[in-house]
Design a protein around this motif. Structure first.
Motif, PDB file in Angstrom:
ATOM      1  N   SER A 167       0.858  -1.192   0.000  1.00  0.00           N
ATOM      2  CA  SER A 167       0.000   0.000   0.000  1.00  0.00           C
ATOM      3  C   SER A 167       0.892   1.239   0.000  1.00  0.00           C
ATOM      4  O   SER A 167       2.012   1.216   0.515  1.00  0.00           O
ATOM      5  CB  SER A 167      -0.920  -0.001   1.221  1.00  0.00           C
ATOM      6  N   TYR A 168       0.375   2.314  -0.588  1.00  0.00           N
ATOM      7  CA  TYR A 168       1.158   3.537  -0.797  1.00  0.00           C
ATOM      8  C   TYR A 168       0.534   4.683  -0.011  1.00  0.00           C
ATOM      9  O   TYR A 168      -0.694   4.759   0.178  1.00  0.00           O
ATOM     10  CB  TYR A 168       1.211   3.888  -2.286  1.00  0.00           C
ATOM     11  N   SER A 169       1.382   5.605   0.405  1.00  0.00           N
ATOM     12  CA  SER A 169       0.917   6.792   1.125  1.00  0.00           C
ATOM     13  C   SER A 169       1.951   7.899   0.945  1.00  0.00           C
ATOM     14  O   SER A 169       3.118   7.648   0.634  1.00  0.00           O
ATOM     15  CB  SER A 169       0.702   6.497   2.618  1.00  0.00           C
ATOM     16  N   LEU A 170       1.492   9.131   1.134  1.00  0.00           N
ATOM     17  CA  LEU A 170       2.384  10.286   1.051  1.00  0.00           C
ATOM     18  C   LEU A 170       3.139  10.451   2.363  1.00  0.00           C
ATOM     19  O   LEU A 170       2.597  10.178   3.446  1.00  0.00           O
ATOM     20  CB  LEU A 170       1.589  11.558   0.774  1.00  0.00           C
ATOM     21  N   VAL A 171       4.394  10.872   2.259  1.00  0.00           N
ATOM     22  CA  VAL A 171       5.150  11.287   3.436  1.00  0.00           C
ATOM     23  C   VAL A 171       4.871  12.779   3.600  1.00  0.00           C
ATOM     24  O   VAL A 171       5.407  13.625   2.871  1.00  0.00           O
ATOM     25  CB  VAL A 171       6.659  11.006   3.268  1.00  0.00           C
ATOM     26  N   GLU A 172       3.981  13.097   4.535  1.00  0.00           N
ATOM     27  CA  GLU A 172       3.452  14.455   4.668  1.00  0.00           C
ATOM     28  C   GLU A 172       4.562  15.435   5.058  1.00  0.00           C
ATOM     29  O   GLU A 172       5.465  15.107   5.829  1.00  0.00           O
ATOM     30  CB  GLU A 172       2.338  14.456   5.723  1.00  0.00           C
ATOM     31  N   ARG A 173       4.492  16.629   4.467  1.00  0.00           N
ATOM     32  CA  ARG A 173       5.386  17.729   4.833  1.00  0.00           C
ATOM     33  C   ARG A 173       4.706  19.035   4.452  1.00  0.00           C
ATOM     34  O   ARG A 173       3.635  19.042   3.819  1.00  0.00           O
ATOM     35  CB  ARG A 173       6.735  17.597   4.123  1.00  0.00           C
ATOM     36  N   ARG A 174       5.322  20.147   4.821  1.00  0.00           N
ATOM     37  CA  ARG A 174       4.770  21.468   4.501  1.00  0.00           C
ATOM     38  C   ARG A 174       5.403  21.983   3.223  1.00  0.00           C
ATOM     39  O   ARG A 174       6.602  21.838   2.986  1.00  0.00           O
ATOM     40  CB  ARG A 174       5.064  22.450   5.635  1.00  0.00           C
TER      41      ARG A 174
ATOM     42  N   LEU B 269       4.757  27.971  -8.089  1.00  0.00           N
ATOM     43  CA  LEU B 269       5.480  26.773  -7.641  1.00  0.00           C
ATOM     44  C   LEU B 269       6.093  26.103  -8.864  1.00  0.00           C
ATOM     45  O   LEU B 269       5.386  25.518  -9.670  1.00  0.00           O
ATOM     46  CB  LEU B 269       4.514  25.806  -6.925  1.00  0.00           C
ATOM     47  N   GLU B 270       7.421  26.229  -8.989  1.00  0.00           N
ATOM     48  CA  GLU B 270       8.086  25.637 -10.139  1.00  0.00           C
ATOM     49  C   GLU B 270       8.487  24.172  -9.882  1.00  0.00           C
ATOM     50  O   GLU B 270       8.512  23.377 -10.810  1.00  0.00           O
ATOM     51  CB  GLU B 270       9.338  26.448 -10.490  1.00  0.00           C
ATOM     52  N   LEU B 271       8.814  23.827  -8.648  1.00  0.00           N
ATOM     53  CA  LEU B 271       9.261  22.455  -8.322  1.00  0.00           C
ATOM     54  C   LEU B 271       8.568  22.008  -7.040  1.00  0.00           C
ATOM     55  O   LEU B 271       8.616  22.695  -6.023  1.00  0.00           O
ATOM     56  CB  LEU B 271      10.779  22.409  -8.118  1.00  0.00           C
ATOM     57  N   LEU B 272       7.912  20.839  -7.142  1.00  0.00           N
ATOM     58  CA  LEU B 272       7.276  20.210  -5.979  1.00  0.00           C
ATOM     59  C   LEU B 272       7.973  18.879  -5.741  1.00  0.00           C
ATOM     60  O   LEU B 272       7.865  17.956  -6.544  1.00  0.00           O
ATOM     61  CB  LEU B 272       5.776  20.004  -6.232  1.00  0.00           C
ATOM     62  N   GLN B 273       8.723  18.798  -4.658  1.00  0.00           N
ATOM     63  CA  GLN B 273       9.468  17.576  -4.339  1.00  0.00           C
ATOM     64  C   GLN B 273       8.888  16.946  -3.078  1.00  0.00           C
ATOM     65  O   GLN B 273       8.720  17.612  -2.052  1.00  0.00           O
ATOM     66  CB  GLN B 273      10.949  17.897  -4.134  1.00  0.00           C
ATOM     67  N   PHE B 274       8.574  15.628  -3.155  1.00  0.00           N
ATOM     68  CA  PHE B 274       7.975  14.938  -2.004  1.00  0.00           C
ATOM     69  C   PHE B 274       8.318  13.458  -2.097  1.00  0.00           C
ATOM     70  O   PHE B 274       8.886  12.984  -3.084  1.00  0.00           O
ATOM     71  CB  PHE B 274       6.461  15.152  -1.962  1.00  0.00           C
ATOM     72  N   GLN B 275       7.958  12.722  -1.038  1.00  0.00           N
ATOM     73  CA  GLN B 275       8.237  11.294  -0.960  1.00  0.00           C
ATOM     74  C   GLN B 275       6.937  10.508  -0.849  1.00  0.00           C
ATOM     75  O   GLN B 275       5.978  10.959  -0.214  1.00  0.00           O
ATOM     76  CB  GLN B 275       9.124  10.965   0.250  1.00  0.00           C
TER      77      GLN B 275
ATOM     78  N   THR C 148      11.441   9.221  -3.910  1.00  0.00           N
ATOM     79  CA  THR C 148      11.330  10.671  -4.048  1.00  0.00           C
ATOM     80  C   THR C 148      10.804  11.012  -5.430  1.00  0.00           C
ATOM     81  O   THR C 148      11.288  10.484  -6.436  1.00  0.00           O
ATOM     82  CB  THR C 148      12.690  11.337  -3.816  1.00  0.00           C
ATOM     83  N   LEU C 149       9.809  11.911  -5.490  1.00  0.00           N
ATOM     84  CA  LEU C 149       9.266  12.416  -6.749  1.00  0.00           C
ATOM     85  C   LEU C 149       9.578  13.910  -6.846  1.00  0.00           C
ATOM     86  O   LEU C 149       9.317  14.677  -5.916  1.00  0.00           O
ATOM     87  CB  LEU C 149       7.749  12.210  -6.837  1.00  0.00           C
ATOM     88  N   GLN C 150      10.172  14.281  -7.983  1.00  0.00           N
ATOM     89  CA  GLN C 150      10.404  15.697  -8.298  1.00  0.00           C
ATOM     90  C   GLN C 150       9.441  16.085  -9.417  1.00  0.00           C
ATOM     91  O   GLN C 150       9.594  15.616 -10.550  1.00  0.00           O
ATOM     92  CB  GLN C 150      11.842  15.937  -8.728  1.00  0.00           C
TER      93      GLN C 150
END
Length: 820
Positions: A491-498, A528-534, A550-552
């Motif tokens: 199962s997949y989930s976002l690693v939450e951040r601000r 927002l030019e770049l959204l980086q998250f896990q 990591t997704l850029q």
């Protein structure tokens, strides 16, 4: 006769000692008990739990149990006190026949942890069987002419017991004519003969009645009796005689039907019919002998009839009578002792008791999986069995006792490499040629959650056009788990951040099962030019294992901003600009400059300026720089020119479709004196053109140095990423990039080759890759045009510096005239 009896007793004692010694040696190395046969129910055998070192309190929790091959109800264990007792009647003769050794082999099994013990209970013989003669009354015809010491063989009694209980002694009732002679041969068997001690006279005594009593060696003694009726005959006074009283023959158990055993040749001293001999089997032979052998009455040949089996009967004793044809007939007797020789004709038997059909892949070494029992009915070397296991498997066979083995784990398991094993146990005996048997057992490896979900690469680069529709699918992450069943359920989930002032979950979401990543709202490149998250992947094992990727997400610009006009140096913003121009100025005089900016980036922010044709089609004496926005004269002004010139400047970007804005410039043509006064007033607070040019050149040099350094860094980064990065998915991506080469007007453009590599995942793009080439037009027609283009180039440099300040990384090949 007395000495013969003493020798027989000595041989019995020696045999008994040997039997006791063999029984002691066979029991060494294991727990050994003994119990007399015919013991009553509940008879104490031994404290088995105490002797095995087990606590009474753990017998029931550890599932203490006793198993016996064949008869499982003879012995039982009281789980309250750990005592082994007799459960049902034990008949040694029924259990072991006349075998010298008789034991009950028990397997004691306890669980948690698994242990197997072997216990041997010896069944001791008691004197419960009396001697039995083949018949109760035997009639013997004895000629009166028989010589003294003439012998007549008698069949002895049979005792089903063994050892001392089966050692028989005989006593004949008192008689003046006969006495009993007992011979003990090397077979530890006895031959009885009735010996004539005094000549008979039929006229005096026609019949003698004798009683023969057999007494065994048990305590108390048991006896058997046979009545012997001797009838005294006259005339034919010579009986047939054999060369020897006992014939010893060895015969292979696989002898074919009709094989010759022995050829008898008896002789008779009489003449005529009194010497003609007929052979026959004694009426007292067992039914087994009668069904296994046959005798030719004339030739005396004894042959086999039927199948011999060493495992069923090892020896046969055949009593043969040779009778003459005299009147009355006389007979002689002999015994043939046939010993069967074992051949390797029985295949080993393998029995597998599987304790567990599956074993966890993290099981400890030495874990018992199955119990294996092998047996072979042959004797000696032919019955010695060796077990082996399939090679190159993480299991081994451990011998626990004689023909008992345990299948145990020998090395570590890995279900992800091998999920099941098909094992073959081979049992091979020591015969020549050797015989073997095989048995199979399947062992499944149960999965343990020892593998975390794994992504194909640690980082992905995704390109998304701004202004995307809400809920747009932008990418799909996928992780693979090498485990099985729920341990592999990811199962997949976002690693939450601000992200700035907002939570990441307000921008994107991920589907828990499919791994699809969605943009929850339209993205704005200008914001927002770049959204980086896990994204985290977790399996359903206990405990769960997981990993992150990591997704850029690069937000690509679209042409969604209209060019915005800035205040000109003559004043005014967004409305008409007024300028005073002396009529005496020549061609190339700069009147004013239109300034505009675009909030977009890259190609969409590249602005060009056009002067709209005047009303009525009249040719205007003014022109505007295509990329500088400077309005200058194209010729010398004259009196024919209208005193008020209305110029409409169109500002257009290079997006698709292009967006435009217009600026109105009002130019008033005045005389030279008026223009100088107006210029003096306008320039009182304005720096001179030379100072402005010096400042611009300083900024231009600084920008060129910075851009050159960034160019080298970008090329190195591009080369490294091109060689190392795998392809990535592009979801909701932009349209086809356009390659704009240098031309007469110069251009800003995306590099087509670079753009394709970024989109295919050659490397994660960190910046916009742009190119600018303010090339000059090919072959200007006049010096006036060259002057105008020079001014345009200068203004273009200033515009470039403004663009560099807004862009992240810009390639600025200002030193080259051509890009393509």
């Amino acid at each position: 006769m007395v000495s013969s009896m003493r020798r027989g007793r000595g041989a019995r004692r020696l045999l008994l000692s040997l039997l006791l010694l063999a029984a002691w040696e066979a029991g060494s190395g294991q727990i050994h008990y003994s119990v007399p046969e015919e013991a009553k129910h509940g008879t104490f055998v031994g404290r088995i739990a105490q002797d095995l070192g087990l606590e009474l309190a753990e017998l029931v929790p550890r599932r203490f149990r006793v198993a016996s091959k064949g008869r499982e109800d003879l012995l039982e264990v009281n789980l309250q006190n750990g005592v082994l007792f007799v459960n049902s009647r034990i008949d040694r003769e029924e259990l072991c026949g006349r075998s010298a050794e008789c034991s009950i082999h028990l397997e004691v099994i306890v669980d948690r942890p698994l242990q197997v013990f072997h216990v041997e209970v010896e069944v001791k013989d008691i004197n419960d069987n009396p001697p039995v003669f083949p018949m109760t009354v035997k009639t013997i015809r004895f000629p009166e002419s028989r010589l003294l010491d003439s012998r007549f063989p008698l069949e002895g009694a049979y005792d089903a017991d063994i050892g001392v209980n089966a050692l028989l002694s005989y006593k004949l009732s008192a008689s003046e004519f006969f006495f009993l002679d007992v011979l003990t041969n090397d077979e530890l068997s006895q031959s009885l003969s009735l010996v004539l001690g005094k000549s008979l006279d039929r006229e005096e005594t026609s019949q003698v009645n004798l009683s023969l009593v057999a007494t065994d060696g048990g305590k108390p003694e048991l006896t058997g009796t046979i009545q012997i009726l001797i009838k005294v005959l006259d005339v034919n006074d010579n009986e047939p005689t054999f060369a020897q009283s006992i014939y010893k023959v060895q015969l292979l158990e696989n002898a074919a039907n009709g094989t010759l055993v022995v050829k008898l040749n008896a002789s008779d001293a009489d003449e005529g019919s009194n010497s003609e001999i007929v052979y026959s089997l004694s009426s007292g032979v067992s039914s087994t002998v009668q069904t296994t052998f046959k005798i030719d009455p004339n030739s005396g040949e004894i042959r086999t009839k039927g199948k011999l089996d060493y495992e069923e009967t090892k020896t046969y004793e055949i009593q043969v009578i040779a009778s003459d044809k005299g009147t009355p007939s006389m007979s002689g007797h002999c015994k043939i002792s046939v010993k069967l020789v074992d051949v390797n004709d029985n295949t080993p038997e393998v029995s597998i008791t599987s304790l567990s059909r599956s074993i966890q892949e993290n099981a400890a070494l030495g874990t018992v999986i199955a119990l294996i029992t092998v047996s072979d009915s042959d004797s000696g070397v032919n019955g010695q069995v060796i077990c082996s296991l399939t090679s190159h498997v993480p299991f081994k066979l451990v011998s626990t006792f004689k023909n008992y083995y345990s299948l145990v784990l020998d090395s570590t398991l890995d279900r992800e490499k091998v999920s099941a094993y098909d094992l073959v146990v081979t049992a091979r005996d020591g015969g020549s040629p050797s015989l073997w048997a095989k048995a199979s057992v399947s062992v499944e490896v149960a999965d343990v959650n020892d593998n975390a979900p794994a992504f194909a690469q640690p980082e992905y680069t995704v390109f998304v056009k701004e202004n995307n529709p809400p809920g747009c699918h932008i990418f799909t992450v996928s992780a693979r788990d090498a485990d099985a069943q729920e341990n592999a359920l990811v199962s997949y989930s976002l690693v939450e951040r601000r992200v700035g002032e907002r939570a990441l979950s307000s921008y994107v979401s991920v589907h828990a099962e499919s791994g699809k990543v969605y943009a929850l709202q339209p993205l704005d490149h200008e914001e927002l030019e770049l959204l980086q998250f896990q994204v985290s992947a977790r399996d359903a094992g206990v405990p769960p294992l997981g990993s992150n990727v990591t997704l850029q997400v690069f937000v690509l610009d679209e042409n969604d901003n209209v060019p915005a006009l800035l205040a000109s140096r003559a004043g005014g913003s967004g409305g008409a600009v007024s300028e005073l121009v002396p009529r005496s100025v020549g061609a190339g005089h700069v009147v004013t400059k239109v300034r505009a900016v675009d909030a977009d980036s890259g190609y969409n922010a590249w602005l060009s300026y056009e002067l709209q044709p005047a009303a009525g089609g009249a040719r205007s004496p003014f022109r505007v720089g295509l990329y500088t926005g400077e309005i200058s004269t194209t010729r010398a002004l004259d009196e024919a020119d209208a005193p008020l010139q209305r110029l409409l400047v169109l500002v257009k970007d290079h997006g698709e479709p292009a967006l435009t804005a217009t600026a109105t410039v009002l130019v008033s043509l005045v005389e030279s004196g008026q223009a100088q006064k107006a210029s003096s007033r306008a320039l009182e607070g304005t720096p001179g053109p030379q100072a402005t040019l010096v400042d611009v050149n300083v900024y231009l040099i600084i920008a060129m140095c910075a851009v050159s350094s960034l160019l080298v860094l970008t090329l190195l980064l591009y080369t490294a990423l091109r060689c190392s990065a795998p392809p990535t998915e592009v979801a909701c991506g932009p349209g086809k990039a356009t390659l704009v080469c240098s031309s007469a007007v110069g251009s800003w453009s995306y590099s087509q080759q670079r753009r394709q590599r970024v989109c295919s995942g050659e490397g994660p793009p960190k910046t916009d890759l742009m190119a600018f080439s303010p090339s000059l037009p090919q072959g200007p027609d006049s010096a006036e045009e060259r002057q105008q283009l020079s001014e345009a180039e200068y203004s273009g440099k200033v515009s470039l510096l403004i663009f560099l300040a807004r862009s992240r990384i810009v390639l600025f090949p200002y030193f080259f005239n051509d890009v393509c």
